[in-house]
Design an enzyme around this catalytic site. Sequence first.
Site: not given
Ligand code: IMP
Ligand code: MG
Length: 337
Positions: A12, A15, A40-41, A173
């Site tokens: 976040d 990007k 999510g972008h 990420q």
């Molecule tokens: P997971 O990859 O969805 O299992 O999430 C694992 C951790 O990564 C959690 O703390 C999520 O909130 C964080 N996370 C996963 N994808 C994103 C992203 O695109 N932006 C911010 N945090 C993310």
């Molecule tokens: Mg995002």
Amino acid sequence: MLTVIVGGFFGDEGKGKIAGYLALTGDYNYAVRTGAINAGHTVVYNNRVYRLRTVSAGFVNKSTKLLVPPGALIKLDVFFREVEELDVRDRIYVDYNTGVIEEIHVAREREDPVLRAIGSTFQGVGAAMADRVLRRLRVAREFPELREFLVDVPLVVNEALDRGEKVLVEGTQGTFLSLYHGTYPYVTSRDTTAPGILSEVGVGPRRVDHVLVVFKAYVTRVGEGPLEGELSVEELEKLGWIERGSVTGRLRRAAPFNFKLAERAVVLSSATCVAVTKIDALFPSARGVKSWDKLPREAREWVEEVESRLKRPVVLIGTGEQLEDVVDRSRDLGVEL
Ligand code: IMP
Ligand code: MG
């Protein structure tokens, strides 16, 4: 010419906006979106807000071809919804070996106590990755409905580079959510640094021209895990730093810009240059500014401090939500993006 965009903190960082801006202004021939649907972008362009989970933010340039690489994971409903909404059916391509998330993966994650404890987004990504490692995940070439989209992405990318064309690789990420380099176990299910991103695409490090690491003017984190200098919700409200996750809608935790983390992110991805987004959150009079000279002096001094601490040029500075709200110093600094 290849540029790879990397998140410098916990995701976040903006990007999507940076990728969209570069695809438009740098007229990239290809834009590759790595990662999966948990990321999510957001792109705000022509008064519309796009929340992208599979398609590269480079879609804003209608002549840019869009690629989903073998190391990415898609989910059919999300993929087709985005393709139709963005009207990109005739210029998006998926690798034969791109992983496909199914409902069973989402269901399996919901039951998982570790994923609950770390605050997963529960999009099925980690469960699908586990199946991939165990060699039972189904991949794109096994789905007839994807047939018209299938290509060999590594070949397309490497041949485009051979022809001297421009390729933008959009990481997802952030560095400290990396499975290997992040705050394990509070991490995601992939390596989010430049080497991991390149491996997902199928392009080697010697072909990279620019490694652009993106930082936000403050640090945010969704889900659990350490966050140095974390501020209370009341403090965030006062500062105007309240944000919500674009996939989950959760409130994002936040802390001031962290130089120690930024320095490490630069090292882990061999950054060649840096972008800083949301500088208007620190200096409100920077809002909407598009040239270096018009930035308030404190903002310029802060950017110069970032440059001297990170020893990298700050080539792009985000000053608002709109795609065009950018101070673009790349030319002045001799970096051709
Ligand atoms: P997971 O990859 O969805 O299992 O999430 C694992 C951790 O990564 C959690 O703390 C999520 O909130 C964080 N996370 C996963 N994808 C994103 C992203 O695109 N932006 C911010 N945090 C993310
Ligand atoms: Mg995002």
